[in-house]
Design a protein around this motif. Structure first.
Motif, short mmCIF file in Angstrom:
data_model
loop_
_atom_site.label_atom_id
_atom_site.label_comp_id
_atom_site.label_asym_id
_atom_site.label_seq_id
_atom_site.Cartn_x
_atom_site.Cartn_y
_atom_site.Cartn_z
N ALA A 54 31.53 -15.33 20.69
CA ALA A 54 32.63 -14.29 20.36
C ALA A 54 32.70 -13.79 18.97
O ALA A 54 33.10 -12.83 18.83
N HIS A 55 32.57 -14.79 18.14
CA HIS A 55 32.62 -14.35 16.66
C HIS A 55 31.80 -13.23 16.34
O HIS A 55 32.26 -12.45 15.52
N VAL A 56 30.46 -13.18 16.83
CA VAL A 56 29.50 -12.15 16.43
C VAL A 56 30.10 -10.84 16.97
O VAL A 56 30.08 -9.86 16.35
N GLN A 140 22.50 -8.35 10.45
CA GLN A 140 21.98 -9.27 9.87
C GLN A 140 22.81 -10.72 10.26
O GLN A 140 22.63 -11.86 10.60
N HIS A 141 24.23 -10.24 10.38
CA HIS A 141 25.22 -11.38 10.82
C HIS A 141 24.79 -12.00 12.03
O HIS A 141 24.88 -13.19 12.31
N GLU A 142 24.51 -11.18 13.10
CA GLU A 142 24.17 -11.63 14.21
C GLU A 142 22.95 -12.69 14.35
O GLU A 142 22.77 -13.83 14.80
N GLN A 144 21.75 -14.12 11.57
CA GLN A 144 22.07 -15.33 10.99
C GLN A 144 22.75 -16.26 12.01
O GLN A 144 22.56 -17.55 11.83
N HIS A 145 23.74 -16.01 12.74
CA HIS A 145 24.27 -16.63 13.92
C HIS A 145 23.34 -17.35 14.77
O HIS A 145 23.37 -18.50 15.35
N ASP A 146 22.07 -16.48 14.91
CA ASP A 146 21.08 -16.94 16.03
C ASP A 146 20.39 -18.26 15.28
O ASP A 146 20.18 -19.38 16.22
FE FE2 Z 1 29.76 -15.31 10.67
#
Ligand code: FE2
Length: 443
Positions: A54-56, A140-142, A144-146
């Motif tokens: 949910a954060h992404v 890029q954020h997603e 990085q969460h991967d």
């Molecule tokens: Fe984050």
């Protein structure tokens, strides 16, 4: 994307492909475990996977739908739950998080609206929209969460849930590679002012004069690291900084994380499977203190961040810094091990087509490489688009890692990309290579 401006349609297509690729990986990483696995905390170092999910979506809503698109918040009451600064990872399991099906629905709704917005966007009118930066930042954020979620799945106990092919064997010339390569003296351009999706800490481009030095041709292997262990490296305070030695004692370090000594040989456990340590594979899951101690034991040192970047980017033939070690084109499967295609580093000496002008291999991909440098702003740094991306982390507490691991996607990996972490961290996909100043004796 090259520094040559892509036209609007091509940019739109690239953004859609990056966002879609990131979401497919997120779906795989959160679809391979059951609901209970998604909501439980596998380690106090990590969020429950359902938080990442949910954060992404929440960050995507915040930056693309609200900031760029001017939309009202979809569910303002959940914003604080997914603010990484409001709740440290250890607290997150106790929050009233969206259950997995609601988190997925939220992500799906946000993404649908984002793709509509993308269709209408002309990538002009604001700094955030120029070159599609805000979209690139979210892609890029997603990914990085991967990578973060893959770290969580590595920490998870239990039967394997992920499978991946093994990288190919090292190329036939790997055994004949010199142990180290020379990076000649002189100034080079560090950082970037032109890379469209570079984040604030990579900016601006500036000149750094680097004394000549030698760098390991490949990351330090498990075989080489095993010799450090065998030689009593973990028991000899001479090789450790005082803080490193104190941490080594307190944490009881005696080998890389996930290694065990079994039947007279070292084994490693990765994603639920235990197997013999492969001597030719870059060592993984070592903290900065371990990397630093190994280097001292080997009569060497960690490279500075500037040395690492010069080795990776500087082309003496042109005097210009490249985007990547191999040139200016985007990573592909023949030059670097990225994007979770394989769930491990490739043998040392792999990817000859990805070598830097100095001859060093695997600078991008395989393992994040610890440098000796603290995470500091470049001269002329300006926080953008928010202070919490980089600025609040600057200082001596964090050490810089470079190069990206097998777990990070190409969109969040380039010659200028900077990662940082505490020197005690080793659940990350971290390895290193060593250096020595030219003129310093070989160990
Ligand atoms: Fe984050």
């Amino acid at each position: 994307m090259t520094e040559v401006q892509l036209d609007t349609e091509a940019l739109r297509g690239r953004i859609a492909a990056e966002l879609t690729g990131a979401r497919e990986r997120t779906a795989q990483l959160t679809g391979c475990v059951d609901e209970a696995d998604l909501v439980v905390q596998h380690s106090p170092l990590m969020s429950p996977l359902v938080w990442d999910l949910a954060h992404v979506a929440n960050q995507e809503e915040l930056w693309l739908l609200r900031e760029v698109g001017g939309r009202e918040p979809m569910h303002p009451e959940i914003d604080p739950l997914y603010d990484a600064f409001e709740h440290p990872r250890s607290e997150r399991p106790s929050l009233p998080l969206l259950p997995p099906d609601e988190a997925r629905t939220y992500g799906h709704e946000v993404r649908g609206r984002v793709l509509d917005l993308l269709d209408r966007s002309s990538f002009s009118g604001s700094k955030l929209l120029g070159d599609g930066f805000a979209f690139g930042m979210i892609a890029q954020h997603e990914v990085q969460h991967d990578e973060t979620m893959l770290i969580t799945l590595q920490l998870r106990a239990g039967a394997p849930v992920l499978a991946a092919p093994a990288p190919g064997l090292a190329p036939s010339d790997a055994a004949r590679l010199p142990a180290e390569v020379l990076v000649p003296a002189g100034p080079f351009t560090m950082g970037t002012s032109t890379e469209p999706w570079a984040l604030d800490n990579e900016r601006p481009a500036h000149t750094v004069d680097v004394a000549p030095f030698y760098l390991d041709t490949t990351p330090v292997t498990c075989g080489a690291y095993g010799l450090f262990i065998e030689d009593g490296g973990y028991d000899d305070p001479r090789w450790w900084t005082p803080a490193g030695w104190e941490h080594r004692l307190r944490a009881g370090l005696s080998a890389p994380l996930y290694w065990s000594f079994d039947g007279g040989a070292w084994a490693r456990t990765a994603f639920g499977k235990t197997e013999p340590v492969r001597p030719d594979e870059p060592v993984l899951h070592v903290c900065w203190y371990e990397a630093d101690a190994y280097a001292r034991w080997a009569g060497r040192r960690l490279p500075t961040e500037a040395e690492w970047e010069k080795a990776a980017r500087f082309d003496p033939a042109t005097g210009v810094s490249r985007r990547y070690p191999w040139g200016n084109f985007e990573p592909n499967a023949s030059v670097a091990n990225l994007g979770q295609e394989f769930l491990r580093p490739a043998p040392a000496g792999s990817y000859p087509a990805g070598a830097a002008p100095c001859g060093a291999r695997q600078l991008i991909g395989d393992v994040w490489e610890w440098t000796s440098s603290d995470f500091m702003p470049y001269p002329g740094f300006a926080a953008w688009p928010y202070r919490e991306y980089s600025e609040v982390f600057f200082g001596p507490e964090y050490k810089v890692l470079r190069g990206g691991s097998f777990a990070v996607s190409p969109v969040a990996c380039r010659g200028t990309f900077r990662n940082w972490d505490y020197p005690i961290r080793r659940q990350i996909f971290s390895g290193f290579r060593t250096a020595r100043s030219a003129g310093a004796p070989t160990a």
